[in-house]
Design an enzyme around this catalytic site. Structure first.
Site, PDB file in Angstrom:
ATOM      1  CB  SER A   1       0.733   7.207  -4.869  1.00 40.64           C
ATOM      2  OG  SER A   1       0.986   5.594  -5.393  1.00 40.64           O
TER       3      SER A   1
ATOM      4  CB  VAL B   1      -7.702 -12.331   0.138  1.00 40.27           C
ATOM      5  CG1 VAL B   1      -6.379 -12.487   0.068  1.00 40.27           C
ATOM      6  CG2 VAL B   1      -8.484 -11.367  -0.242  1.00 40.27           C
TER       7      VAL B   1
ATOM      8  CE  LYS C   1      -0.889   3.419  -1.923  1.00 43.21           C
ATOM      9  NZ  LYS C   1      -0.440   4.031  -2.600  1.00 43.21           N
TER      10      LYS C   1
END
Length: 790
Positions: free
Chosen positions: A695, A376, A738
C-alpha cells in the site's frame, strides 16, 4: 631439637613400614612381607627383641633407603611373633621416640645408627588441664560408639597411665591420615602434642555425634513405618473378621461418597460408565499403590465437571443494549452483532416454549473474534457480554502458549497431568454455557511440542465441539453451548483454518473526539474511584482533557490516556493526604504542571513542503500510523538502494515505482538516459521497525517523482494505494485505521484508490468532515494532487 633430650647412640635393625605409624607406649600388630623386613624382625627376635620402626615417605617405594624414611620413628620391643608362608605377624610394643642418624648397613637388612629421644616431663597446670580434657573427650568418644579394645579403654579410664602414655595411646586410636600421625609422632613437646590430639578427637566426636543423630532418626523412621504397617495389617484383619471391606483396600464410605457424586453429576451415559469403571478399579486397589492418588484426582475432575449445569438465559434486549452502551463508547458494529445474537437466542427460547420442547433445535455455537489494536476495549466488552447474557465469564490468555497440551491437556500417564485450559475454565465456571474468552489468539506459538492453534480447531468448530475430547478426561464434553470470544491485534498470524471458524469483528482505533468522550464518561470516574477521590468534586475542563488527548498520547486505544489521568490524580491524592489545599477544577494550564512538557506536537506531519519526501499511511498491530518516504539522488550507475527494514512486497513496490518513472520520462520532462548516471536511495525512517505491504506504492512513486523533477510534495497530503507497472492504483485494506491515523497527524487531504470509495462509510463523520478525500485511478491522478505544481 634440644640436645638434653637425646641419649647415647646405638645400632639396631631398622624396619620400614607403609601406611602406618607406631607410637610409643602402644601395642600394635604389624605384618611384614618384604624379605629385608622379615630378616630384620627374625634377627631382632632372636637377640634382644629390639627393633627400630620408621614410616616410609612414599608407600610405593619397594626397597627404601635412608632418604625414603622419616627422620623420627619409634624404637619397639617384639612381644609376640607368628610366621606364615613368607610373612611375619608381630605384636610390637612401642618404647620411645628415636632419631635416625644414618643407615650403616643395607644387607641382609637395614641396620641404623639411632639416637633415643628422652621424654621431658611437663607437670604444669596447663598440661594437667589439657590432659584432663583429653581423658574426658576420649570417654565421650567411647560413649558415642568409637571402636576401641576393652583393655585399652579400661587402662585409660582407670587413670593409672602417665600423661605421656595417655596422649600417645589416644593418638594411636585416632582415625586420621598417616601424614597427620607422623606429625603427632614428631611433636616432641607433650603440651603441644596433647593440644593437637585434643583438637583431632574433638573433630572426631562431632562426626560421631552427627552419625549417631542420623542413625537415631533413621531407626525411628523405620520403627514408625513398621508400627504403621503392623497396625494396618491388624485393622485389615479386624475388618475382614467383621465382614467389612472384604477386599480390605479402600473404605466403603469413600466408595459410597464417589457413587453419590457420580449419580448427582448428571453425566451422559458414556461418561457415567467410564466413571463407574474407574471407581471399581480404585475399590480393588491396595492403599499403598501410588496409582490410587491418580485415580482419585481423575474421578474428582469427572464429578466436578458441569455436565448438565447451565446458567439460565434471562435475555433482555433492552437490558443488554443498555449495559453495552453504558460500559463502552462507540464500537457500534460489535454492539449490533451482539444484540442480534441475543435476539436470535430470545426467539429460539420463545419457540421452544411454544412447542413445549417437541421440536427443540440445537443451538448453533457462536464464535466471535475481536481484532483491533491494544487498548480499544476488546477484553472488557467480553465481560459486558457475559453480564448482558447473565452468564459466567471465563478468560484464558493464549499469548506465548507453545504446547498443544495446554489446550487439550496431558495424558494421565504423566506425573502431574492436568486437563487443558478449556476444560479447566469450564470447571472453574461451574456451568457448561459460560462466555469463554480466548485472549491474544494471534500470539500462539508453534514448536516441537505441537501446534496449539490446530488443537483449537476442534474447540472452535461448531460441527465438532459437541464432543470435544480432552486428553486427560478421555471422554467427550459438549462445548456447543459455550459462547467463545477470541481477541487479537492482527489477523495475519492467525492460521486460515482457525480464522475460517470465527466471525471476525474489527475494532478500529478511536478518533480524538471518541477518546475525549471515553476519558470524560468512563476513564475519569473510574480513576477517581480507584484513587479514593470520588467525593472530592474534582473535574477536568474540556480544554484540559483535549490537551491530554492531543499532546500527551499518540495511540489507537486509551491505555496511555488512562495512565496520564491516573498520574494527575496521584499527585492530587498526595496533596489531599497531606491535608493541603488542592485544585478541584483542572484547567488547561494545570495539565503542563502535572504532566510536564508536551510529549507530541499537535501536528506530526511535516512542517513544510519538501522535495523527495511524501507521507504514506500504514496499518500496524497497534492501529493506523503515518510513515514518511524519503528519496535521495546522487551520481552513480543507475542502482536502486532500499533501506528501513522493508519487506519483500514493499521492496517490489519501490522497484515498480522506479520502473514506472523511467518508462514515463517524457511526461516527467526527464532525459531518456537520466537513470544511467544516477543512483537512487529510498529510505523509510524508523529503521528498527520492520515494514511490509504493497500500500505504500503511491507514496514511493510520489516521493521519487518529486526528487526527479525537483517538485515539492504537499506536507498536508497523505496517500495510500498499490501501483502497477502501468501506473494503475489498486485497492488496499485498513482504510479506516489509516484515515484516522492521518487525521490524528493533522493531514488535510488523503488520496485513496478509486475502488476504496465504498469504505468511507466506516469512517466516523467527524473525521470525514475534516478531511478532503481524492480518489485516484492512476499515478497521474495522485501526482496532480500531491505535488505543488504539475
Amino acid at each position: 631439637m634440644k640436645q638434653e633430650n637425646i641419649s647415647l647412640t646405638r645400632k639396631v635393625p631398622v624396619v620400614a613400614v607403609r601406611g602406618s605409624v607406631v607410637f610409643p607406649h602402644t601395642d600394635t600388630l604389624i605384618s611384614f612381607g618384604r624379605s629385608k623386613s622379615v630378616l630384620a624382625v627374625n634377627s631382632a627376635f632372636q637377640e634382644d627383641r629390639v627393633i627400630a620402626i620408621f614410616t616410609q615417605k612414599d608407600p610405593r617405594t619397594a626397597d627404601p633407603d635412608e632418604s625414603d624414611l622419616f627422620e623420627i620413628g619409634t624404637i619397639a620391643t617384639i612381644t609376640q611373633m607368628m610366621q606364615t608362608d613368607g610373612e611375619i605377624h608381630a605384636l610390637i610394643r612401642g618404647q620411645a621416640r628415636i632419631q635416625l642418624k644414618e643407615i650403616v648397613a643395607h644387607e641382609p637388612y637395614l641396620i641404623g645408627k639411632i639416637n633415643e629421644i628422652n621424654e621431658v616431663k611437663e607437670d604444669t597446670p596447663q598440661v594437667k588441664a589439657v590432659i584432663n580434657k583429653l581423658s574426658e573427650q576420649f570417654k565421650k568418644a567411647i560413649n558415642l560408639g568409637k571402636q576401641v579394645e576393652v583393655t585399652t579403654v579400661m587402662k585409660i579410664i582407670s587413670g593409672q597411665v602417665e600423661p605421656v602414655e595417655l596422649v600417645d595411646q589416644v593418638a594411636s586410636l585416632l582415625e586420621i591420615k598417616t601424614a597427620e600421625r607422623q606429625v603427632l609422632l614428631e611433636t616432641l613437646s607433650l603440651k603441644k602434642r596433647a593440644v593437637k590430639v585434643l583438637e583431632l578427637i574433638t573433630k572426631e566426636i562431632n562426626v560421631l555425634d552427627l552419625e549417631k543423630t542420623i542413625s537415631s532418626k533413621t531407626q525411628k523412621r523405620f520403627e514408625d513405618q513398621m508400627r504403621k504397617a503392623m497396625l494396618r495389617e491388624k485393622k485389615r484383619t479386624i475388618e475382614q473378621e467383621l465382614g467389612e471391606d472384604e477386599d480390605g483396600e479402600i473404605s466403603s464410605e469413600e466408595i459410597a461418597e464417589y457413587k453419590q457424586k457420580i449419580k448427582e453429576a448428571g453425566m451422559p451415559e458414556e461418561v457415567k460408565k467410564r466413571a463407574e469403571k474407574e471407581l471399581k478399579r480404585l475399590s480393588q486397589m491396595s492403599p499403598h499403590n501410588p496409582e490410587g492418588a491418580y485415580l482419585r484426582n481423575y474421578l474428582d475432575w469427572l464429578v466436578d465437571m458441569p455436565w448438565s449445569r447451565v446458567t439460565p438465559n434471562n435475555v433482555s434486549l433492552k437490558k443488554a443494549a443498555k449495559i453495552l452502551a453504558d460500559r463502552h463508547y462507540g464500537m457500534d458494529k460489535a454492539k449490533e452483532r451482539i444484540v442480534e445474537f441475543l435476539a436470535v437466542m430470545k426467539l429460539r427460547e420463545e419457540r421452544e416454549k411454544k412447542m413445549k420442547g417437541k421440536d427443540k433445535s440445537q443451538a448453533q455455537p457462536t464464535i466471535l473474534c475481536f481484532i483491533g489494536p491494544p487498548g480499544v476495549g476488546k477484553t472488557s466488552i467480553g465481560k459486558s457480554i457475559a453480564e448482558a447474557l447473565n452468564r459466567k465469564f471465563v478468560r484464558v490468555s493464549l499469548g506465548g502458549i507453545r504446547d498443544e497440551a495446554e489446550i487439550r491437556g496431558h495424558r494421565r500417564t504423566y506425573v502431574g497431568a492436568l486437563p487443558g485450559r478449556i476444560v479447566q475454565g469450564i470447571k472453574n465456571a461451574g456451568t457448561k454455557n459460560p462466555v469463554f474468552m480466548l485472549d491474544e489468539i494471534d500470539k500462539i506459538g508453534i514448536d516441537f511440542r505441537g501446534d496449539p492453534s490446530s488443537a483449537l480447531l476442534e474447540a472452535l468448530d461448531p460441527e465438532q465441539n459437541r464432543e470435544f475430547s480432552d486428553h486427560y478426561l478421555e471422554v467427550p464434553f459438549d462445548l456447543s453451548e459455550v459462547m467463545f470470544i477470541a481477541t487479537g491485534n492482527v489477523l495475519d498470524t492467525i492460521p486460515p483454518a482457525l480464522k475460517d471458524r470465527m466471525e471476525i469483528i474489527t475494532f478500529p482505533g478511536y478518533t480524538e473526539e471518541e477518546k475525549f468522550n471515553i476519558a470524560k464518561n468512563f476513564l475519569l470516574p473510574k480513576q477517581l474511584k480507584l484513587h479514593s477521590l470520588e467525593g472530592r468534586k474534582i473535574t477536568f475542563e474540556k480544554t484540559a482533557l483535549k490537551e491530554i488527548v492531543n499532546r500527551y498520547t499518540r495511540e489507537a486505544g486509551v491505555r496511555d490516556l488512562e495512565r496520564n489521568l491516573a498520574s494527575i490524580l496521584r499527585k492530587i491524592a498526595r496533596v489531599v493526604a497531606e491535608k493541603k489545599k488542592f485544585v478541584k477544577d483542572i484547567k488547561f494550564s494545570d495539565v503542563h504542571k502535572y504532566l510536564g512538557p508536551q510529549k507530541f506536537s499537535s501536528l506530526i506531519a511535516e512542517k513544510k513542503d519538501e522535495i523527495g519526501m511524501s507521507t504514506g499511511l500504514a496499518v500496524t498491530a497497534v492501529g493506523g500510523e503515518i510513515l514518511f518516504i524519503e528519496v535521495a539522488l546522487m551520481p552513480g550507475k543507475g542502482r536502486l538502494t532500499l533501506t528501513g527494514q522493508l519487506g519483500e512486497v514493499m521492496q517490489e513496490s519501490a522497484k515498480a515505482a522506479f520502473t514506472w518513472a523511467k518508462s514515463h520520462f517524457e511526461e516527467l520532462k526527464l532525459k531518456d538516459d537520466f537513470a544511467l548516471n544516477m543512483d537512487v536511495h529510498i529510505h523509510v525512517p524508523e529503521g528498527a521497525v520492520p515494514k511490509d505491504g504493497p500500500s505504500a506504492g503511491t507514496a514511493i512513486a510520489t516521493a521519487l517523482v518529486s526528487a526527479l523533477t525537483k517538485t515539492p510534495v504537499r506536507r498536508d497530503t497523505g496517500m495510500t494505494g498499490e501501483i502497477t507497472l502501468r501506473g494503475r492504483v489498486l485497492e488496499i485494506g485498513g482504510v479506516k485505521e489509516k484515515v484516522i491515523a492521518g487525521h490524528r497527524a493533522g493531514l488535510k487531504t488523503i488520496i485513496l484508490p478509486k475502488d476504496n470509495k465504498k469504505d468511507l462509510n466506516d469512517i466516523p463523520k467527524a473525521v470525514r468532515d475534516d478531511i478532503k478525500f481524492v480518489f485516484a485511478e492512476n499515478v497521474e491522478d495522485v501526482l496532480k494532487v500531491a505535488l505543488k505544481k504539475a
